[in-house]
Motif scaffolding. Structure first.
Motif, PDB file in Angstrom:
ATOM      1  N   ILE A  63       0.836  -1.203   0.000  1.00  0.00           N
ATOM      2  CA  ILE A  63       0.000   0.000   0.000  1.00  0.00           C
ATOM      3  C   ILE A  63       0.869   1.250   0.000  1.00  0.00           C
ATOM      4  O   ILE A  63       0.618   2.211  -0.736  1.00  0.00           O
ATOM      5  CB  ILE A  63      -0.954  -0.002   1.203  1.00  0.00           C
ATOM      6  N   GLY A  64       1.924   1.222   0.804  1.00  0.00           N
ATOM      7  CA  GLY A  64       2.846   2.356   0.859  1.00  0.00           C
ATOM      8  C   GLY A  64       3.550   2.612  -0.464  1.00  0.00           C
ATOM      9  O   GLY A  64       3.830   3.761  -0.814  1.00  0.00           O
ATOM     10  N   LYS A  65       3.806   1.544  -1.217  1.00  0.00           N
ATOM     11  CA  LYS A  65       4.467   1.698  -2.510  1.00  0.00           C
ATOM     12  C   LYS A  65       3.497   2.115  -3.611  1.00  0.00           C
ATOM     13  O   LYS A  65       3.877   2.795  -4.566  1.00  0.00           O
ATOM     14  CB  LYS A  65       5.131   0.377  -2.899  1.00  0.00           C
ATOM     15  N   LEU A  66       2.232   1.690  -3.488  1.00  0.00           N
ATOM     16  CA  LEU A  66       1.245   1.994  -4.524  1.00  0.00           C
ATOM     17  C   LEU A  66       0.882   3.470  -4.569  1.00  0.00           C
ATOM     18  O   LEU A  66       0.754   4.054  -5.662  1.00  0.00           O
ATOM     19  CB  LEU A  66      -0.031   1.168  -4.281  1.00  0.00           C
ATOM     20  N   ALA A  67       0.708   4.076  -3.410  1.00  0.00           N
ATOM     21  CA  ALA A  67       0.205   5.450  -3.355  1.00  0.00           C
ATOM     22  C   ALA A  67       1.025   6.428  -4.197  1.00  0.00           C
ATOM     23  O   ALA A  67       0.455   7.185  -4.988  1.00  0.00           O
ATOM     24  CB  ALA A  67       0.093   5.916  -1.912  1.00  0.00           C
ATOM     25  N   PRO A  68       2.347   6.446  -4.068  1.00  0.00           N
ATOM     26  CA  PRO A  68       3.110   7.409  -4.873  1.00  0.00           C
ATOM     27  C   PRO A  68       3.164   7.068  -6.373  1.00  0.00           C
ATOM     28  O   PRO A  68       3.566   7.909  -7.177  1.00  0.00           O
ATOM     29  CB  PRO A  68       4.514   7.348  -4.252  1.00  0.00           C
ATOM     30  N   LEU A  69       2.759   5.849  -6.731  1.00  0.00           N
ATOM     31  CA  LEU A  69       2.769   5.450  -8.140  1.00  0.00           C
ATOM     32  C   LEU A  69       1.463   5.776  -8.849  1.00  0.00           C
ATOM     33  O   LEU A  69       1.366   5.625 -10.075  1.00  0.00           O
ATOM     34  CB  LEU A  69       3.034   3.938  -8.252  1.00  0.00           C
ATOM     35  N   LEU A  70       0.441   6.218  -8.112  1.00  0.00           N
ATOM     36  CA  LEU A  70      -0.859   6.500  -8.713  1.00  0.00           C
ATOM     37  C   LEU A  70      -0.740   7.496  -9.867  1.00  0.00           C
ATOM     38  O   LEU A  70      -0.110   8.541  -9.733  1.00  0.00           O
ATOM     39  CB  LEU A  70      -1.822   7.048  -7.668  1.00  0.00           C
ATOM     40  N   GLY A  71      -1.358   7.133 -10.991  1.00  0.00           N
ATOM     41  CA  GLY A  71      -1.322   8.015 -12.148  1.00  0.00           C
ATOM     42  C   GLY A  71      -2.581   7.873 -12.971  1.00  0.00           C
ATOM     43  O   GLY A  71      -3.362   6.928 -12.799  1.00  0.00           O
ATOM     44  N   SER A  72      -2.788   8.803 -13.879  1.00  0.00           N
ATOM     45  CA  SER A  72      -4.008   8.825 -14.676  1.00  0.00           C
ATOM     46  C   SER A  72      -3.805   8.394 -16.116  1.00  0.00           C
ATOM     47  O   SER A  72      -4.690   8.564 -16.949  1.00  0.00           O
ATOM     48  CB  SER A  72      -4.608  10.240 -14.657  1.00  0.00           C
TER      49      SER A  72
END
Length: 407
Positions: A130-139
């Protein structure tokens, strides 16, 4: 409306990510996240299996009790089913952790899990993921694709679709991703599916649109006759399209339902065609039934027939199995009035007329049945109702996949 190239990031304001966190062996992606920049109205439909996985229980509470939803966190590899209070607490912990890194309340985070039943989630890996996913969020389109890949289990390909329409002069997008290949059978949702839209629509109308549509889409697919413990379809609407909020069953609502139906139908067909070990999508259309309900029963009876599914795999026009499956469905009809066709990209062939063979060419029938998508059409000649069901052929590989699933 029109189909566009897109996934869950196609509607305004949605971001996604997918990665390998370490749940699965072999380095395959196993965690995904979808996030809306603003709060969403959320709707959901869930498994009718009495044995419900912990995420199903958590999401039901979020959909019906939380003020809003804003994110979804999904893991593949472990289903978090039959895990007791510890499993439920894991859902709560997943939501809280995601809420913390995203800056939203924990009860605004939906969670979903898929994989082996009975094992507890590795929460150290989940938390790190979860900690790694958040900063990778993109559109971007690629961000949506990575999320769709990360929710797969025995699926052979990611499943995504997006459509646009115009509501009140504003462009509205509805897009979704799903996973499902085995343990697929009509009885609500039959897999995990996540649909995002930027439409402005009330919670009640959003839930009604979703609940009504699953009856003709996800409830009409079957791979193996098993209804999962984790079945969930989640629909989130953030309103960023700027259309006038839909609060009643008016013209805009009907158009929204039409677009949602296209998205759900395509995702349903993608699941059915990617059934475990399958080589083709098997579609069954029933025409001329006396009622819609009977048409559904008849179509499901054929699409779930193991003997018919095996014949489709063998490209064998064994129409007696279709007539037999219609006959044991429980619907009363006159078998001496039934017409049956096979159809595919290779052509259409009438094989039965008034309950007996037309003397068709076996060679032509085999050619039609050798395509990647095959349709059987049955005209019952009782009335004007119809229904369509989707499944797949039954192959040797289905047994191999499920014999070795845990090992």
């Amino acid at each position: 409306m029109k189909k566009i190239d897109g996934g869950v990031t196609a509607p305004k304001g949605f971001k996604a990510a997918g990665l390998y966190a370490g749940i699965k062996k072999g380095g395959k992606k196993d965690m995904a996240m979808v996030y809306s920049e603003v709060p969403c109205r959320a709707a959901g439909v869930f498994t009718t299996n009495v044995v419900k996985a912990a995420p199903v229980k958590w999401d039901h509470e979020v959909v019906y009790e939380s003020e809003f939803a804003q994110a979804v966190v999904v893991n593949s590899g472990v289903a978090n089913a039959c895990t007791g209070i510890e499993g439920y607490n894991c859902c709560k912990e997943m939501a809280a952790e995601a809420g913390k890194v995203l800056g939203v309340p924990g009860d605004a985070v939906l969670v979903a899990s898929t994989g082996v039943i009975g094992a507890q989630l590795p929460m150290d890996i989940i938390g790190s993921g979860i900690g790694k996913l958040a900063p990778l969020l993109g559109s971007s389109r690629e961000d949506a694709h990575l999320a769709a890949e990360a929710i797969m289990t025995t699926d052979t390909k990611p499943k995504e679709v997006a459509f646009e329409t115009v509501l009140g002069g504003k462009t509205v997008t509805v897009a979704g991703m799903c996973k499902g290949s085995g343990m697929i059978h009509p009885n609500m949702a039959t897999m995990l599916c996540f649909v995002m839209t930027d439409a402005a629509i009330s919670h009640d109308m959003l839930q009604k649109a979703l609940s009504d549509d699953v009856e003709d889409t996800f409830n009409m697919i079957s791979v193996d006759g098993d209804t999962s413990t984790n079945d969930s379809v989640l629909l989130m609407a953030n309103g960023l399209a700027g259309n006038k909020e839909i609060t009643e069953a008016d013209e805009d609502y009907r158009e929204f339902c039409a677009v949602l139906h296209e998205v759900m139908t395509e995702l349903s067909k993608k699941i059915a065609g990617d059934g475990e070990g399958a080589t083709c999508l098997f579609e069954v259309k029933v025409l001329g039934a006396d009622t819609k309900e009977n048409a559904k029963i008849l179509a499901k009876s054929v699409v779930t027939s193991s003997l018919t599914k095996a014949a489709i795999y063998g490209h064998d026009a064994n129409w007696g199995r279709i007539l037999c499956a219609l006959g044991y469905s429980g619907v009363k009809f006159d078998p001496e009035k039934v017409d049956i066709w096979f159809e595919s990209a290779a052509g259409k062939l009438k094989i039965v007329e008034n309950g007996v063979s037309t003397g068709y060419s076996e060679e032509e029938a085999t050619k039609i049945l050798s395509e990647e998508a095959v349709t059987a059409i049955a005209d019952m000649k009782m009335g004007s109702a119809g229904a369509t069901a989707w499944g797949c052929d039954l192959t040797y590989d289905y047994v191999k996949i499920n014999a070795d699933y845990r090992s």
